[in-house]
Design an enzyme around this catalytic site. Structure first.
Site, PDB file in Angstrom:
ATOM      1  CG  ASP A  89     -30.077   3.008  -4.116  1.00 26.05           C
ATOM      2  OD1 ASP A  89     -31.134   3.480  -3.676  1.00 26.05           O
ATOM      3  OD2 ASP A  89     -29.312   2.306  -3.422  1.00 26.05           O
ATOM      4  N   GLY A  94     -40.512   7.364   2.728  1.00 23.53           N
ATOM      5  CA  GLY A  94     -39.064   7.266   2.725  1.00 23.53           C
ATOM      6  C   GLY A  94     -38.460   8.530   3.282  1.00 23.53           C
ATOM      7  CE  LYS A 100     -39.942   9.155  -5.166  1.00 24.92           C
ATOM      8  NZ  LYS A 100     -38.902   8.477  -5.979  1.00 24.92           N
ATOM      9  CB  THR A 115     -45.082  10.644   1.486  1.00 23.37           C
ATOM     10  OG1 THR A 115     -44.332  11.062   2.629  1.00 23.37           O
ATOM     11  CG2 THR A 115     -46.234   9.770   1.948  1.00 23.37           C
ATOM     12  CB  VAL A 116     -45.295   6.527  -2.606  1.00 22.56           C
ATOM     13  CG1 VAL A 116     -46.003   6.077  -3.876  1.00 22.56           C
ATOM     14  CG2 VAL A 116     -43.842   6.893  -2.906  1.00 22.56           C
TER      15      VAL A 116
END
Length: 499
Positions: free
Chosen positions: A135, A21, A41, A25-26
């Protein structure tokens, strides 16, 4: 460019990439102590030196750990990479996300309504603890195989738990600074989230639940775009205004009971006052609607739709701030000039640091370093000017004991927001806010917000102002040294000049 997988992150063996994202990063990893897969994460490298982004990243992990509820993604641990980037170790959602499932096709109406109930239950947990998610999107709803130890009330059909995830935009309601942060995902965020003057509370999440419902039960196969229209341009005030026209009823699939459609219509009302007060009230209304609609009939049996008007057109000409957008990243390449002085910012003969048109007088013993304002580009495509100053710039981002400051100038930000609006994008979730103040120092009239924090850096100060001659928006984030307060901050701001 593909992301290269590290062999290990802390004690965890890395298996493969799960996703990337804007801010993290995951990775799928293996926990040797628990002998189970985990999601790791990691904060993105280009944001690692920004205190605000680091704090928001860690705030999410701390919040999830503190709440520790089966309807929220569990956090096992947090850590830090050798380069200083934080990471959070989360339970792996082996069932993927709602976004993944919807990509394979619509869910049956009865399954979609049951899932919506489970999502609302998870959001209600946040609301009970005074937290607004802000969100709610299909990508933030995850599925995890139910632990063998028991079913738990958060379990959905098929032996799964429905989990609410990604609280990076969540904000404790108890933290009141007089500023709000316009942030969220277009199509799901409430109209007031795009207005820096509006109050964002639990009713914004009710709107998000309603928009998730439209994705689950609506005619349109794609994500909704923008709030429901308020009518033609001649209808009057903008959405969210007390005099705005009501949105038309949502257009839903055949088989959605009219009673359920009425609940969604209220949940997605343009005015917060017209919605349900929180997720628990929304969930109760949904349950009543399902019970009233059943009447011995199966929920999937065709029933009249509430409205067959054309689908809402895509909104244009409106600024949306996507999830996490506007968060600064920084590193500043500075040259120093002048003579060593007595050590107070703004005193004659003190050392100065320069980046483009910005000149900052340095406190005694402070230095500058970096390469510009990462993520902020001017009209020429180059990074906008910025400085990081500190007694030890290399340690400032990772060591809470080290004072420092970031100073940047952005013409592009000045075109899209105001100083107060920009600060509104930077709430400090677990900190206590002092009253926002204004002060005339050096090159600008500054809006200043100070936050006293229970952990990490005890005091963080955010300041923004318009540079003279419409040169741009000046922004400063200051962590004063021990004993430094408003006097130190004002002196530092007074030492900001434009050449």
């Amino acid at each position: 460019m593909p992301v290269t997988a590290p062999a290990r992150i802390g004690p965890y063996r890395v298996e493969r990439l799960l996703g990337t994202g804007s801010f993290a990063t995951v990775w799928l990893g293996h926990d040797p102590a628990l002998d189970c897969p985990v999601a790791i994460k990691v904060l993105a490298e280009n944001w690692s030196h920004d205190l605000r982004v680091r704090e928001r990243f860690l705030d999410e992990a701390r919040l999830l750990r503190r709440l520790a509820h089966e309807r929220l993604v569990p956090v096992h641990a947090v850590g830090e990479l050798p380069d200083g980037r934080p990471y959070a170790v989360l339970a792996w959602a082996d069932g993927g996300s709602l976004r993944d499932r919807l990509a394979r096709g619509p869910l049956p109406v009865s399954d979609a309504v049951a899932l919506l109930d489970q999502i609302a239950a998870g959001v209600a947990v946040l609301h009970r603890h005074g937290v607004v998610h802000r969100d709610l999107t299909p990508g933030n709803i995850l599925f995890r195989s139910r632990p063998r130890a028991g079913s738990g009330s958060g379990s959905g059909a098929g032996g799964e738990q429905v989990l609410v995830a990604d609280l990076g935009l969540a904000k404790a309601l108890a933290v009141s600074s007089g500023l709000t942060a316009p942030a969220g995902t277009p199509g799901y965020m409430a109209p007031e989230q795009d207005d820096p003057r509006a109050v964002v509370d639990t009713r914004a999440d009710v709107f998000g639940l309603g928009r998730l419902a439209l994705r689950l039960l609506g005619d349109a196969p794609a994500d909704p775009v923008g709030p429901p229209p308020a009518g033609p341009p001649s209808a009057g005030p903008p959405p969210g205004h007390p005099g705005a026209s009501p949105a038309p009823p949502p257009r839903l699939r055949d088989g959605v009971p009219a009673e359920v459609a009425a609940v969604l219509h209220r949940a997605t009302a343009l005015r917060p006052a017209d919605r349900y007060p929180d997720a628990a009230a929304f969930r109760a209304a949904l349950a009543r609607a399902v019970a009233a609609a059943s009447g011995g009939a199966h929920p999937d049996r065709p029933r009249p739709r509430v409205d067959r008007s054309p689908a809402p057109p895509q909104r244009t000409g409106r600024r949306f701030v996507t999830a996490g957008a506007g968060l600064l990243a920084f590193a500043a390449l500075a040259t120093t000039s002048g003579d060593a002085g007595p050590g107070r910012p703004g005193q004659p003969h003190a050392m100065t640091a320069v980046s483009g048109p910005i000149t900052v007088t340095l406190p005694a013993g402070w230095r500058a370093t970096g390469t510009g304002w990462a993520g902020q580009y001017g009209d020429d495509g180059d990074l906008e000017p910025a400085l990081v100053i500190s007694p030890d710039p290399g340690r400032w981002a990772t060591d809470p004991r080290v004072p420092g400051a970031f100073v940047g100038l952005s013409p592009s930000l000045a075109r899209r927001t105001t100083p107060q609006g920009y600060l509104a994008e930077r709430p400090h979730a677990d900190c206590v806010a002092a009253p926002v103040r204004r002060t005339r120092q050096g090159a600008a009239d500054w809006v200043v917000a100070a936050f006293t924090c229970p952990s990490g850096r005890p005091l963080i100060v955010e300041a923004a102002g318009l540079a003279p001659g419409r040169a741009g928006l000046l922004y400063a984030q200051v962590v004063p040294p021990e004993g430094g307060g408003d006097g130190f901050v004002d002196a530092l701001l007074g030492g900001v000049r434009l050449g």
